[in-house]
Design a protein around this motif. Sequence first.
Motif, mmCIF file in Angstrom:
data_model
loop_
_atom_site.group_PDB
_atom_site.id
_atom_site.type_symbol
_atom_site.label_atom_id
_atom_site.label_comp_id
_atom_site.label_asym_id
_atom_site.label_seq_id
_atom_site.Cartn_x
_atom_site.Cartn_y
_atom_site.Cartn_z
ATOM 1 N N ASN A 42 5.137 -7.029 -0.109
ATOM 2 C CA ASN A 42 5.765 -7.164 -1.165
ATOM 3 C C ASN A 42 6.510 -6.020 -1.969
ATOM 4 O OD1 ASN A 42 5.965 -7.393 -4.279
ATOM 5 N ND2 ASN A 42 4.688 -9.178 -4.309
ATOM 6 N N GLN A 46 1.106 -6.038 1.416
ATOM 7 C CA GLN A 46 1.819 -5.122 1.970
ATOM 8 C C GLN A 46 3.374 -5.252 2.175
ATOM 9 O OE1 GLN A 46 0.663 -3.622 5.768
ATOM 10 N NE2 GLN A 46 0.216 -5.571 6.270
ATOM 11 N N LYS A 62 7.392 -5.180 -4.759
ATOM 12 C CA LYS A 62 6.791 -4.341 -5.893
ATOM 13 C C LYS A 62 5.919 -3.199 -5.508
ATOM 14 C CE LYS A 62 7.797 -8.432 -9.007
ATOM 15 N NZ LYS A 62 9.045 -8.490 -8.348
ATOM 16 N N LEU A 63 5.184 -3.237 -4.644
ATOM 17 C CA LEU A 63 4.299 -2.132 -4.197
ATOM 18 C C LEU A 63 4.937 -0.931 -3.571
ATOM 19 C CD1 LEU A 63 1.442 -4.167 -2.568
ATOM 20 C CD2 LEU A 63 1.506 -3.550 -4.725
ATOM 21 N N LEU A 112 -3.820 -4.385 -1.071
ATOM 22 C CA LEU A 112 -2.681 -3.585 -0.803
ATOM 23 C C LEU A 112 -2.350 -4.199 0.530
ATOM 24 C CD1 LEU A 112 -2.896 0.209 -1.690
ATOM 25 C CD2 LEU A 112 -1.295 -1.543 -2.436
ATOM 26 N N PHE A 152 -0.359 6.164 -6.307
ATOM 27 C CA PHE A 152 -1.556 5.620 -5.524
ATOM 28 C C PHE A 152 -2.140 6.569 -4.995
ATOM 29 C CE2 PHE A 152 0.725 1.193 -4.478
ATOM 30 C CZ PHE A 152 0.565 0.764 -6.031
ATOM 31 N N MET A 164 1.430 -5.475 -12.229
ATOM 32 C CA MET A 164 2.223 -4.803 -10.984
ATOM 33 C C MET A 164 2.751 -5.777 -10.225
ATOM 34 S SD MET A 164 0.423 -2.233 -8.312
ATOM 35 C CE MET A 164 -0.488 -3.510 -7.555
ATOM 36 N N MET A 165 2.474 -6.998 -10.130
ATOM 37 C CA MET A 165 3.106 -7.904 -9.202
ATOM 38 C C MET A 165 4.172 -8.830 -10.025
ATOM 39 S SD MET A 165 1.580 -7.137 -6.595
ATOM 40 C CE MET A 165 2.056 -8.014 -5.358
ATOM 41 N N TRP A 190 -1.838 4.305 -12.246
ATOM 42 C CA TRP A 190 -1.605 3.051 -11.946
ATOM 43 C C TRP A 190 -0.630 2.512 -13.044
ATOM 44 C CZ3 TRP A 190 -5.936 -1.425 -11.241
ATOM 45 C CH2 TRP A 190 -5.067 -2.534 -10.486
ATOM 46 N N LEU A 198 2.546 5.425 0.574
ATOM 47 C CA LEU A 198 2.124 4.995 -0.650
ATOM 48 C C LEU A 198 2.996 5.638 -1.820
ATOM 49 C CD1 LEU A 198 -1.640 4.755 -0.098
ATOM 50 C CD2 LEU A 198 0.088 2.723 0.005
ATOM 51 N N TRP A 230 -3.340 -5.571 -11.977
ATOM 52 C CA TRP A 230 -2.835 -6.271 -10.737
ATOM 53 C C TRP A 230 -1.620 -7.183 -11.144
ATOM 54 C CZ3 TRP A 230 -2.909 -4.539 -5.890
ATOM 55 C CH2 TRP A 230 -2.315 -5.294 -4.926
#
Length: 168
Positions: free
Chosen positions: A33, A31, A35-36, A27, A49, A105-106, A162, A45, A102
């Motif tokens: 990005n 940070q 997408k987060l 993260l 999360f 998610m990205m 998640w 957050l 992961w």
Amino acid sequence: MLSLKSYRSYISLILLFVPPVLFGLLLVVFQGNDKLRLTRELPYLPWQFLVMGVAGAIATAGGVLDWRYHRNPLNLKIPKKERDAEAAALGLGGVPMFVLMWLAMMQSNPATWLIPILLVLIYTVVAISYDEFVFHIKRCGPLETAYHRMLVFGNGVAWLAWFHFIFC
């Protein structure tokens, strides 16, 4: 100096902390990005999360308590077959699941990761069920069972949060 047997028991304790530490580190590294969906205002957050953090803390606490429980000479030691089953669940289920989640998610299209995630999920559930129903069901007392439930259900809720973040 630690013996090899003692060293291995500490490895299992260290591995309990790998997912939360790695997730937090990733993260920080990513940070920027979009997408987060991290923000500069509270709560910083996404709610998923935060749920992952609480559920993951419960799971980690259950794992640590179970680890400590088995360090007491009055409590049952874990046989090699059970350690192997737990290692298979973690190594062939948990680690690949973390990587796949992961990566999903990205990505701009996380659905391309859905089938591999579900296949690893099925394997992981079977491996955990095998461990619980073959090794734990008859020999665990209420205290050890509570630790296992904290670990399993805490991780389950964290994973669902998640999954919701990625696919909803």
